[in-house]
Design a protein around this motif. Structure first.
Motif, short mmCIF file in Angstrom:
data_model
loop_
_atom_site.label_atom_id
_atom_site.label_comp_id
_atom_site.label_asym_id
_atom_site.label_seq_id
_atom_site.Cartn_x
_atom_site.Cartn_y
_atom_site.Cartn_z
N ASN A 25 14.75 7.69 -9.34
CA ASN A 25 14.66 6.93 -10.58
C ASN A 25 13.28 7.03 -11.22
OD1 ASN A 25 17.29 6.14 -10.18
ND2 ASN A 25 16.78 4.08 -9.43
N ASP A 26 13.21 6.69 -12.50
CA ASP A 26 11.92 6.69 -13.19
C ASP A 26 11.19 5.36 -13.01
OD1 ASP A 26 13.42 5.02 -14.74
OD2 ASP A 26 12.75 5.86 -16.66
N THR A 27 11.78 4.45 -12.25
CA THR A 27 11.15 3.17 -11.94
C THR A 27 10.87 3.12 -10.44
OG1 THR A 27 12.26 2.02 -13.76
CG2 THR A 27 11.41 0.66 -11.97
N GLY A 28 9.62 2.86 -10.08
CA GLY A 28 9.24 2.79 -8.68
C GLY A 28 9.03 1.35 -8.23
N VAL A 29 9.12 1.12 -6.93
CA VAL A 29 8.94 -0.21 -6.36
C VAL A 29 7.68 -0.21 -5.49
CG1 VAL A 29 9.92 -1.99 -4.86
CG2 VAL A 29 11.42 -0.68 -6.39
N LEU A 30 6.71 -1.02 -5.87
CA LEU A 30 5.49 -1.17 -5.07
C LEU A 30 5.58 -2.48 -4.31
CD1 LEU A 30 2.67 -0.22 -4.25
CD2 LEU A 30 1.77 -1.51 -6.19
N ILE A 31 5.46 -2.39 -2.98
CA ILE A 31 5.61 -3.56 -2.11
C ILE A 31 4.24 -4.00 -1.60
CG2 ILE A 31 6.63 -4.41 0.03
CD1 ILE A 31 8.94 -2.46 -0.42
N LYS A 55 17.32 4.05 -1.03
CA LYS A 55 18.70 4.56 -1.03
C LYS A 55 19.40 4.27 -2.36
CE LYS A 55 19.24 4.19 3.98
NZ LYS A 55 19.90 3.47 5.11
N GLN A 56 18.92 3.23 -3.06
CA GLN A 56 19.46 2.93 -4.39
C GLN A 56 18.88 3.85 -5.47
OE1 GLN A 56 18.35 -1.18 -4.71
NE2 GLN A 56 20.04 -1.92 -3.45
N GLY A 57 17.89 4.67 -5.10
CA GLY A 57 17.30 5.60 -6.05
C GLY A 57 15.90 5.27 -6.48
N PHE A 58 15.36 4.11 -6.05
CA PHE A 58 14.01 3.71 -6.45
C PHE A 58 12.98 4.26 -5.46
CE2 PHE A 58 16.80 0.43 -8.14
CZ PHE A 58 16.32 0.25 -9.43
N PRO A 59 12.04 5.09 -5.90
CA PRO A 59 10.95 5.45 -5.00
C PRO A 59 10.14 4.19 -4.67
CG PRO A 59 10.47 6.17 -7.24
CD PRO A 59 11.88 5.67 -7.24
N ALA A 60 9.70 4.08 -3.43
CA ALA A 60 9.02 2.86 -2.99
C ALA A 60 7.76 3.21 -2.20
CB ALA A 60 9.95 2.00 -2.16
N LEU A 61 6.77 2.35 -2.32
CA LEU A 61 5.52 2.51 -1.56
C LEU A 61 5.10 1.15 -1.03
CD1 LEU A 61 3.04 4.22 -0.65
CD2 LEU A 61 1.98 3.62 -2.84
N ARG A 62 4.82 1.10 0.25
CA ARG A 62 4.22 -0.09 0.86
C ARG A 62 2.97 0.37 1.59
NH1 ARG A 62 6.64 0.11 6.18
NH2 ARG A 62 8.28 1.70 6.13
N PHE A 63 1.99 -0.51 1.71
CA PHE A 63 0.71 -0.09 2.27
C PHE A 63 -0.01 -1.27 2.88
CE2 PHE A 63 -0.31 -1.82 -1.81
CZ PHE A 63 -1.61 -2.30 -1.71
N ASP A 64 -1.07 -0.97 3.64
CA ASP A 64 -1.92 -1.99 4.25
C ASP A 64 -3.18 -2.16 3.42
OD1 ASP A 64 -0.15 -2.25 6.46
OD2 ASP A 64 -1.05 -0.47 7.38
N TYR A 65 -3.57 -3.40 3.17
CA TYR A 65 -4.82 -3.66 2.44
C TYR A 65 -6.01 -3.19 3.27
CZ TYR A 65 -1.70 -6.97 0.04
OH TYR A 65 -0.65 -7.55 -0.63
N PRO A 66 -7.15 -2.94 2.63
CA PRO A 66 -8.36 -2.60 3.40
C PRO A 66 -8.64 -3.65 4.48
CG PRO A 66 -8.74 -2.27 1.05
CD PRO A 66 -7.40 -2.93 1.18
N GLY A 67 -8.94 -3.19 5.68
CA GLY A 67 -9.22 -4.09 6.78
C GLY A 67 -7.99 -4.62 7.49
N CYS A 68 -6.80 -4.15 7.10
CA CYS A 68 -5.56 -4.64 7.70
C CYS A 68 -4.80 -3.49 8.35
CB CYS A 68 -4.67 -5.30 6.64
SG CYS A 68 -5.39 -6.76 5.87
N VAL A 69 -4.25 -3.74 9.51
CA VAL A 69 -3.40 -2.82 10.27
C VAL A 69 -4.01 -1.41 10.27
CG1 VAL A 69 -1.01 -2.17 10.80
CG2 VAL A 69 -1.46 -4.25 9.50
#
Length: 581
Positions: A25-31, A55-69
């Motif tokens: 999709n042209d809409t992404g999900v930032l977590i 799986k619904q078609g949305f590219p997604a990105l999740r990440f750790d903040y600086p100093g985390c994990v």
């Protein structure tokens, strides 16, 4: 690699580690995740959500903040603006990787606060934002954090005097500058709300989230509210956490209803994995992978900057359902500290833990099952490819120690294993893992010690403690101890006699392959009873087993929360790894 990236892929940007899930999709999900104990409990939930929207078609990105994990620490004290800047960098990364033009922000806890603030700015193109149990008042969050930390220390059997100064929870410390920034959060006093459609997923225990919804409606924002069913069960603690499937499905369904178009034609050429998967610190280089044939497992290889040709490698195993970062981020800190000593490591999540998805067809419960032993063997094969000539050591705590002991007894490349606070050596199939996890790793001796302390007696008289449940647990443990000690002697065909025979066979296999075992127990941990039951008197273990050493860590709980205890454990890891090689 095809032009459009598929599946999950580790990425890095700036000092941050993230995981990208592809979509068309042209809409992404930032977590945007949260911090501390809540991050440990919610990581699996956000992993599942990223997979679902992908799986619904949305590219997604999740990440750790600086100093985390898995992200790097910064040279200066981390401030809230550093987290905000990392979120903006994540937006750019998501757009670069997927070609998406618009964004949906999803934030959990503190991440929900950041998502609302970012979505209220007028400098980005947002389709919607989802606020999952957002922190409405930062000052209240810090106050409750301090109270929750006292409850956690009480539950772990630690004196409150062992708590670090300042803001902390479960051994994770919040810098003063970051705490000051969080205190300034007041979502219910913002004069401007999100400029995009907003979903607040509120849990019943926080009326401030309902008030936030009312506030946004008063600002004429396009806001909806959904009940966060299963929030308490999710956030109880990582090992007994229950995934709120209903809420997960409802949130994913809401996101699926947001406007999006197929964007395959607009996607850029796929980038090689390596430039996005590595992070370099002062003394280490880390590279992150998805590996395995049955289902992808997530792992992080940590190498010394100036490593020997074949440095020893310690493979860290999940304890319970704690993700690979470890309780109090201890596994990350140990990995990087070991690199400074010239020792490499590989930390990973087994199936259905942290960043690794469930194995198809496997049961939801994976602790003390063959699935975990198979996952560890897969990780060992992958580690040997990364470090082809290096000696391999295992390190596992609690249920992770059980897996390490099981695999160490099988033919493999393992040369040594660190068994830390191992509560179970031979699994009884009649046990209920849920009951065991909730009962906790507290020995009878500690119950007696705690009954002599005024605070516990006061809680009993106030009715804060379920006396029937506590007495049932104590009685059950006493009966089990008596059965284990006497039945093998009077009933040689009892299950306890079989368990001891099984243990002896495993030890023969371990000794025949010259695998070293380093048993580590905290001074009052229940694991000492389990070890002494099978290995005999703790003080004379090395005399009976020439390939076994025994170490005690003082002033620590089962999770090894105090900073001094964590350093003691690290010292043992370094010493034994060096002595062996």
């Amino acid at each position: 690699m095809s032009e459009v990236m598929t599946g999950s892929q580790p990425v890095s940007f700036g000092s941050c580690a993230g995981i990208f899930n592809s979509g068309i999709n042209d809409t992404g999900v930032l977590i945007l995740g949260t911090w501390g104990f809540d991050e440990l409990c919610s990581r699996k939930f956000l992993t599942a959500l990223a997979s679902m929207v992908s799986k619904q078609g949305f590219p997604a990105l999740r990440f750790d903040y600086p100093g985390c994990v898995d992200s790097l620490d910064l040279d200066q004290d981390i401030q809230l603006r550093d987290w905000k800047q990392s979120a903006k960098a994540a937006m750019a990364t998501l757009r670069s990787l997927s070609g998406c033009r618009r964004l949906i922000l999803v934030g959990f806890g503190l991440g929900g606060s950041l998502a609302m603030e970012l979505c209220s700015d007028d400098n980005d193109d947002f389709t919607a934002c989802v606020l999952l149990a957002p922190v409405v008042s930062g000052r209240r969050f810090i106050r409750e954090l301090t109270l929750r930390n006292k409850v956690i220390y009480d539950g772990l059997g630690l004196p409150r005097s062992a708590m670090p100064e300042g803001c902390s929870i479960g051994g994770l410390e919040l810098s003063e500058s970051l705490a000051d920034g969080i205190k300034k959060i007041r979502l219910d006093q913002q004069r401007a709300g999100p400029r995009a459609k907003c979903l607040i997923v509120a849990h019943a225990g926080d009326p401030a989230q309902q008030a936030l919804y009312d506030h946004l409606k008063g600002l004429n924002c396009d806001a909806e509210m959904l009940r966060f069913e299963g929030f308490e069960a999710l956030m109880e603690n990582p090992t007994v956490s229950e995934l709120p499937v209903r809420t997960l499905n409802e949130v994913a369904s809401w996101i699926e209803q947001q406007p999006a178009q197929n964007a395959v034609a607009a996607l850029p050429k796929a980038h090689p994995t390596e430039p996005y998967a590595g992070l370099t610190g002062a003394d280490f280089i880390e590279t992150r992978y998805f590996f395995g044939e049955h289902s992808p497992l997530y792992g992080v290889a940590c190498k010394p900057q100036n490593a020997a040709a074949a440095p020893p490698v310690i493979v860290f195993i999940n304890a319970g359902y704690d993700p690979h970062g470890g309780w109090a981020r201890s596994t990350v800190e140990n990995s990087r500290s070991l690199a400074r000593q010239g020792i490499a490591s590989f930390r990973f999540d087994m199936s259905n833990i942290g960043d690794s998805p469930p194995r198809p067809g496997a049961a939801e419960e994976v602790l003390y099952t063959d699935v975990q032993s198979e996952d560890l063997k897969t990780a060992l094969e992958f580690t040997c490819k990364l470090f082809p000539d290096s000696p391999i050591l295992l390190a596992g705590k609690c249920s992770g120690a059980y897996v390490a002991f099981d695999v160490a007894a099988r033919p493999s490349s393992v040369r040594a294993a660190f068994l830390i606070n191992q509560l179970v050596i031979v699994w009884d199939p009649e046990n209920d893992i849920g009951e065991i996890n909730r009962a906790g790793p507290r020995p009878l001796d500690e119950y007696r010690d705690r009954l002599t302390k005024g605070r516990l007696l006061q809680r009993l008289f106030r009715g804060d403690i379920d006396v029937f449940a506590a007495l049932s647990g104590i009685l059950s443990q006493a009966v089990d101890n008596a059965s284990r000690n006497y039945l093998p002697k009077i009933a040689p065909f009892s299950k306890y006699a079989r368990f001891r025979a099984h243990f002896k066979c495993k030890m023969q296999d371990i000794e025949s392959r010259n695998v070293k075992l380093h048993i580590i127990c905290c001074e009052k941990d229940q694991s000492r009873h389990e070890i002494s039951y099978y290995f005999g008197d703790l003080n004379t273990i090395p005399e009976r087993f020439t390939n076994v050493t025994f170490h005690t860590i003082e002033n620590a709980d089962h999770n090894i929360t105090p900073k001094k205890a964590r350093q003691d454990l690290l010292d043992i890891l370094v010493k034994e790894a060096r002595d062996l090689f």
